[in-house]
Design an enzyme around this catalytic site. Structure first.
Site, mmCIF file in Angstrom:
data_model
loop_
_atom_site.group_PDB
_atom_site.id
_atom_site.type_symbol
_atom_site.label_atom_id
_atom_site.label_comp_id
_atom_site.label_asym_id
_atom_site.label_seq_id
_atom_site.Cartn_x
_atom_site.Cartn_y
_atom_site.Cartn_z
ATOM 1 N N LYS A 1 -31.932 -14.866 -16.022
ATOM 2 C CA LYS A 1 -32.336 -13.715 -16.833
ATOM 3 C C LYS A 1 -32.100 -14.019 -18.308
ATOM 4 C CE LYS A 1 -31.937 -8.690 -16.752
ATOM 5 N NZ LYS A 1 -31.239 -7.538 -16.117
ATOM 6 N N ARG B 1 -27.904 -13.741 -8.539
ATOM 7 C CA ARG B 1 -28.978 -12.782 -8.321
ATOM 8 C C ARG B 1 -29.887 -13.364 -7.237
ATOM 9 N NH1 ARG B 1 -28.611 -13.276 -14.027
ATOM 10 N NH2 ARG B 1 -27.963 -11.339 -15.072
ATOM 11 N N HIS C 1 -23.923 -12.769 -18.274
ATOM 12 C CA HIS C 1 -24.134 -11.568 -19.086
ATOM 13 C C HIS C 1 -24.117 -11.912 -20.569
ATOM 14 C CE1 HIS C 1 -22.597 -8.676 -15.711
ATOM 15 N NE2 HIS C 1 -23.849 -9.045 -15.547
ATOM 16 N N ARG D 1 -23.236 -9.763 -5.384
ATOM 17 C CA ARG D 1 -22.950 -10.198 -6.762
ATOM 18 C C ARG D 1 -21.925 -9.260 -7.405
ATOM 19 N NH1 ARG D 1 -25.128 -12.710 -11.555
ATOM 20 N NH2 ARG D 1 -25.393 -11.243 -13.274
ATOM 21 N N HIS E 1 -27.743 -7.632 -4.098
ATOM 22 C CA HIS E 1 -27.066 -7.482 -5.392
ATOM 23 C C HIS E 1 -25.644 -6.947 -5.229
ATOM 24 C CE1 HIS E 1 -27.939 -8.099 -9.604
ATOM 25 N NE2 HIS E 1 -27.239 -7.023 -9.913
ATOM 26 N N TYR F 1 -17.140 -3.511 -14.356
ATOM 27 C CA TYR F 1 -16.376 -3.858 -13.151
ATOM 28 C C TYR F 1 -14.911 -3.442 -13.259
ATOM 29 C CZ TYR F 1 -20.581 -6.413 -11.988
ATOM 30 O OH TYR F 1 -21.881 -6.734 -11.717
#
Length: 371
Positions: free
Chosen positions: A255, A230, A345, A322, A319, A354
């Protein structure tokens, strides 16, 4: 709460502008329309007009007795670059003027180790929410009023992500700060769009890197893609986070306040060694002119310019690199669980999106018109 307008330096299309930042207010908006050449910037989310002495005088004259025009950032920085606070203490000072934000709100954000960017977003949204109900006690605000406020944001054509962030900021106060779990049963969030992530072809990304001659910029683009970072994670990297022996990059406090390891490319490592010798960063891997963190806006501009040089017609942002990292790994046969770990994640469902953009399985299906 006293009406307040913050003056900001803006650079739009190479022209210096006076930015006017304020909480949505009908009186201020009506008076703004009376100013000559006033425009709205979607990028900066504020009104602006040409940076001229006569316009500056007009602003102070127009809002005299109506709103406090705060020129601290405008007159205190001749370079026209606003310095954003980068820790909770400075964030606390920035919002000290918003006397209607309970002290416990910021204290709880800090105590629970919320990421700086998340805290900044929560405070911004919660301040706007409280300003909207400035004539009410916060304890008297019901689900009905909150839904009406969300409708107000919808009428302002705010995005769904913006409204969801507002809901999160409001819920944080009542459910976390005040300790009232599941307080808002009847507060309706906007339906989430099921949009696929935008992905670039690998050859386009390689072309972006190849056509970037500035070594610092080349390393930034290469790391965003090859490590799936990120933008905030890239800017928080420190030289010691690059482990050349194990060939991994340690991403700290990402995150959700989670640490993780991600991939370090051999080719990028060579460029990073050249970059380190030339730039000698002190604290952060990528630093600005005054040895502070490199700005997010600068990273966005670097990626945008690289895409333009590579002849990519669609708009490109950091982004997307990524997203491309994850998609290309999946197409290369990498297990989804490993991609989840590399991206950081929490849920596999987030990573599964994805599978909808990867083409490695679709391309094996013979088209009916090609039979």
């Amino acid at each position: 709460m006293t009406k307040r307008i913050n003056l900001k330096h803006l650079l739009i299309n190479g022209q210096r502008q006076i930015g006017l930042q304020f909480y949505p207010d009908k009186v201020i908006q009506a008076l703004l329309k009376e100013l000559p050449n006033i425009k709205w910037s979607t990028e900066f989310q504020m009104a602006y007009l040409p940076n001229q002495g006569k316009n500056l005088n007009l602003i102070f004259e127009k809002f005299r007795g109506v709103a406090w025009v705060n020129g601290q950032h405008f007159f205190g920085n001749s370079q026209g670059k606003e310095t954003e606070p980068q820790d909770m203490e400075l964030l606390r000072k920035k919002y000290r003027s918003y006397t209607n934000i309970p002290k416990d709100y910021i204290d709880t954000l800090e105590r629970q180790h919320y990421a700086f960017n998340t805290a900044k977003i929560y405070l911004s949204h919660f301040a706007l929410f409280l300003d909207h109900f400035s004539r009410m006690k916060i304890t008297d605000i019901t689900d009905l009023e909150i839904n009406q406020y969300l409708n107000h944001l919808t009428r302002q054509q705010r995005s769904k992500s913006y409204i969801n962030s507002s809901v999160n900021a409001i819920k944080f106060y009542f459910e976390v700060v005040m300790g009232m779990p599941n307080r808002f049963y009847s507060v309706a969030r906007p339906r989430k769009d099921e949009k696929l992530p935008k992905v670039l072809a690998k050859e386009d990304i390689l072309k972006m890197i190849k056509m970037t001659t500035n070594l610092k910029h080349k390393c930034i683009i290469s790391l965003l893609y090859s490590a799936g970072l990120r933008r905030s994670e890239l800017l928080a990297l420190k030289p010691q986070d690059i482990d050349s022996k194990r060939m991994v990059i340690t991403v700290k406090g990402a995150k959700g306040n989670k640490d993780r390891n991600t991939l370090l490319s051999k080719n990028v490592l060579e460029d990073l060694r050249k970059y380190f010798k030339e730039y000698r960063p002190e604290t952060y891997l990528f630093e600005g002119d005054k040895a502070g963190k490199y700005s997010e806006r600068s990273v966005g501009a670097i990626v945008k310019q690289a895409a333009k040089r590579a002849g990519i017609k669609t708009p490109v942002n950091p982004h997307m690199l990524r997203h491309s990292f994850a998609t290309h790994l999946l197409e290369a046969g990498t297990d989804l669980r490993y991609i989840q770990a590399l991206l950081g994640h929490s849920s596999s469902k987030t990573t599964e999106i994805y599978t909808h953009v990867a083409t490695h399985q679709i391309t094996t299906i013979k088209n009916l018109l090609d039979d």
